[in-house]
Write a protein that holds these residues in place. Structure first.
Motif, PDB file in Angstrom:
ATOM      1  N   LEU A  16      70.904  51.850  12.000  1.00 34.25           N
ATOM      2  CA  LEU A  16      69.970  51.857  11.502  1.00 34.25           C
ATOM      3  C   LEU A  16      69.009  51.570  13.072  1.00 34.25           C
ATOM      4  N   TYR A  59      64.489  50.740   3.622  1.00 30.90           N
ATOM      5  CA  TYR A  59      64.176  51.604   3.912  1.00 30.90           C
ATOM      6  C   TYR A  59      64.835  52.861   3.121  1.00 30.90           C
ATOM      7  N   TRP A  85      70.247  56.374  10.499  1.00 35.77           N
ATOM      8  CA  TRP A  85      71.095  55.944   9.583  1.00 35.77           C
ATOM      9  C   TRP A  85      72.438  56.682   9.996  1.00 35.77           C
ATOM     10  N   LYS A 137      64.900  43.373  11.004  1.00 34.22           N
ATOM     11  CA  LYS A 137      65.345  44.470  10.144  1.00 34.22           C
ATOM     12  C   LYS A 137      66.725  44.239   9.737  1.00 34.22           C
ATOM     13  N   HIS A 168      63.442  57.866  10.293  1.00 36.00           N
ATOM     14  CA  HIS A 168      64.631  56.881  10.046  1.00 36.00           C
ATOM     15  C   HIS A 168      66.149  57.500  10.276  1.00 36.00           C
ATOM     16  N   GLU A 215      65.725  52.536  13.956  1.00 32.62           N
ATOM     17  CA  GLU A 215      63.826  52.842  13.174  1.00 32.62           C
ATOM     18  C   GLU A 215      63.350  53.786  13.560  1.00 32.62           C
ATOM     19  N   HIS A 216      62.881  55.212  13.070  1.00 32.22           N
ATOM     20  CA  HIS A 216      61.737  56.114  13.589  1.00 32.22           C
ATOM     21  C   HIS A 216      62.780  56.776  14.904  1.00 32.22           C
ATOM     22  N   SER A 230      60.172  58.115   7.187  1.00 32.38           N
ATOM     23  CA  SER A 230      59.702  56.836   7.006  1.00 32.38           C
ATOM     24  C   SER A 230      58.183  56.513   6.493  1.00 32.38           C
ATOM     25  N   GLY A 265      65.816  48.647  14.859  1.00 32.52           N
ATOM     26  CA  GLY A 265      66.520  49.261  14.688  1.00 32.52           C
ATOM     27  C   GLY A 265      67.587  47.592  14.148  1.00 32.52           C
TER      28      GLY A 265
END
Length: 658
Positions: free
Chosen positions: A588, A329, A571, A323, A569, A590-591, A548, A274
């Motif tokens: 963030l 995203y 946030w 990223k 994702h 990610e996943h 995602s 992230g």
């Protein structure tokens, strides 16, 4: 019998002819001697210095030496990139160089596998005669001494000391600072600064990524020269230090980043994928610009082996990918703050309510929400992050109005940070639909609810969401982020030198109140996910969870179950203190699934560092206990009990001393 007169006339004539010839040749010889003498005088007296210089040039040469690269600092003067000594081994070949024999002797002194030897042999063979080729770098002192001791056995080999770039914090700053590496053939140009001879020096490095690349010319400096004596074959016989020309170091570069905050971001992310971005929401200075997982930039300076590079490139968490800037995203529910601002701007009453029963049927299909929130107004819809409320609100607004507000708060923008590779993402509107979809150029009503909850075509990066949070917190100025504070002595323009934001202050106060409620009673309140534990100093924010792949990508609550690459994702955007904003950020994961579970706790820990480093805010957090022994303290502290002692302020969770 010859007459005497005839005889003497003949003798006199021959003598006269001889004398004339003698005088003629004598005159010519004299003129020649005069001319020769004049030329000798010109060469030895008048032009002596010129020919002395030409003669010395036949004996001496100047070898270019790379300049010390400019140091990179953080905002407090902490070194982020510097130079250190580098013991290296060079070979300048000629027509008599036995490459295999020399490499075999070097292998006796320094461990070298067959693959390395073969690669060096190819490099040496491809290099021009007398052009130095780097055989070894970063040798130990023992190796350096051993090679020098055997120097007579290694013709053309030189062991010397240069400088190499070093990054003290390694991965924490790898994406933002970048790295330097050897000059490749594609880097050399026919004209311009990349055409200079120093580009061919084996010790010269140029910036390949990040600010090292963007500000390469400033950081390079100017090369110097080392005066050496050479033999007829151009081989160095001895050095003449008195004739050396010193190099000019590159300009120092001061960034706005804070090493403590950036390193804390790396700690809290661990192996998670992230980004974290933090800005000063008064000046626009970027204090943190982290992308994780990261990589060791020092490995790229010497040259990464093929297996090591493949390991980085093939890892599914993509450590080589920035990223924070390059990846985009869907913003998920963080976008609801801008939908609400758009609604307020266009006259929708914030007391308007919608009922959420977890499923809302419209357009012949069900539209879901994560909970049955019941009947909510706009304030509660933001704090509870109700999708169904914003489905219906977005339909009242349409895509163009929402897109206009999104761009006002920095979404879809590319900011001049000095780092290449930044992607603008996408803020869709009806014009976009006409451009991108020739066969179906009409914006359909069914596409609007997805945009209303930060999904659909909408894509942003972490920097843009940080700018959004900073502009909400500032409320007055359309702040732009600044990463480079100064180049040498030249200070760069502040991000606060920006046009007015132009949003109704009452509308912004409403959004800030709702974002404060997210932390105290909304989606980020559970388990204290965004609780700073700093007493009255609190954080305001907004959680977001973005699909995602598709709306059915992740399983379980908030798409946090299933294969890692299929999860949603997470946030979280925030600013603090909530009552007097100083710092804004976006995080963030990610996943990561649910924003409150994965992103908010990381934002909390990173924000704590920034607040504790700010003297004014720290004074609010860590207050001295009142003096209970004097009457004045009782008068000034009516909350004190009969014993005269008031409740002490909360101690910071990290145990920081007062």
């Amino acid at each position: 019998m010859i007459k005497p007169t005839i005889y003497f006339d003949d003798v006199n004539e021959r003598q006269s002819l001889f004398h004339r010839r003698t005088f003629l040749f004598g005159g010519l010889a004299g003129v020649g001697l005069v001319a020769l003498g004049g030329r000798l005088a010109q060469l030895q007296l008048i032009e002596a210095s010129r020919y002395k210089m030409l003669s010395e040039h036949n004996q001496f040469q100047f070898l270019l030496t790379p300049p010390p690269r400019g140091i990179i600092f953080d905002r407090n003067g902490v070194v982020l990139a510097s130079n250190r000594p580098d013991f290296r081994l060079l070979l300048a070949k000629d027509e008599n160089t036995d490459i295999d024999a020399i490499l075999a002797k070097i292998a006796e002194l320094i461990p070298m596998d067959d693959a390395h030897r073969a690669r060096l042999a190819d490099d040496i063979d491809a290099a021009p005669d007398k052009a130095p080729v780097t055989l070894m770098e970063d040798m130990s002192w023992d190796q350096f001494s051993a090679v020098n001791a055997r120097a007579p056995e290694l013709p053309g080999v030189t062991a010397d000391m240069g400088e190499v770039r070093v990054y003290p914090f390694s991965g924490a700053f790898a994406h933002v600072i970048g790295y330097v590496a050897k000059v490749s053939a594609s880097d050399v140009t026919k004209t311009g600064p990349n055409s200079e001879p120093i580009m061919l020096n084996p010790g010269f490095r140029i910036g390949k990524q990040g600010v090292e690349k963007s500000f390469d010319l400033d950081l390079r400096g100017r090369p110097g020269a080392r005066k050496v004596e050479v033999d007829v074959k151009g081989r160095v016989v001895r050095q003449d230090p008195g004739g050396d020309i010193p190099a000019t170091p590159g300009a120092p570069l001061r960034l706005t980043l804070d090493a403590d905050i950036q390193n804390r971001a790396m700690e809290v992310f661990g192996e998670d994928s992230g980004a974290a971005v933090m800005m000063d929401c008064r000046s626009g200075d970027v204090l943190c610009l982290f992308s994780g997982p990261s990589f060791d930039a020092n490995l790229f300076v010497k040259g990464l082996t093929k297996p090591d590079y493949q390991a980085l490139a093939q890892y599914d968490h993509k450590p080589l990918f920035n990223k924070a800037l390059t990846a985009t995203y869907p913003p998920g529910s963080t976008f609801k703050t801008l939908v609400a601002l758009t609604a307020l701007k266009h006259g929708i009453d914030p007391s308007t309510t919608h009922t959420c029963n977890r499923v809302w049927f419209w357009g012949g299909r069900p539209w879901g929400c994560d909970k049955a929130h019941g009947t909510l107004n706009m304030h509660d819809a933001i704090s509870k992050s109700c999708d169904i409320y914003f489905y219906q609100t977005s339909l009242q607004l349409g895509p163009d109005r929402m897109a206009e507000m999104a761009r006002l708060f920095g979404l879809g923008s590319v900011f001049d940070l000095g780092i290449p590779g930044q992607k603008p993402g996408l803020v869709p509107d009806s014009a976009y639909k006409r451009r991108a979809f020739r066969r179906d150029p009409v914006w359909h009503a069914g596409e609007t609810p997805s945009m209303g909850i930060g999904q659909g075509y909408l894509n942003v990066n972490a920097l843009q969401l940080c700018v959004q949070a900073a502009r909400i917190a500032n409320g007055v100025t359309a702040l732009t982020p600044r990463l480079v504070h100064s180049i040498g002595d030249v200070i760069q323009p502040s991000g606060a030198q920006a046009p007015p934001l132009g949003v109704d202050p009452d509308h912004l106060r409403f959004i800030r109140d709702a974002m404060a409620a997210v932390v105290t009673s909304g989606t980020a309140a559970e388990h204290g996910a965004a609780d700073l534990s700093f007493g009255q100093v609190r954080m305001a924010g907004k959680t977001g969870t973005a699909q995602s792949h598709s709306y059915a990508g992740g399983r379980g609550a908030h798409g946090s179950v299933g294969a890692w690459s299929q999860r949603d994702h997470a946030w979280f955007i925030a600013y603090a203190p909530a009552d007097d904003p100083r710092y804004a950020m976006s995080v963030l994961v990610e996943h990561g699934g649910f924003g409150a579970d994965a992103a908010a706790p990381k934002a909390r820990e990173i924000m704590r560092v920034a607040l504790l480093k700010d003297p004014q805010i720290r004074a609010r957090i860590v207050q001295p206990p009142p003096d209970t022994t004097s009457t004045s303290s009782l008068l000034s502290n009516p909350a004190a009990g009969p014993g005269g002692a008031a409740n002490p302020p909360p101690t910071p969770a990290d145990g920081s001393p007062a």
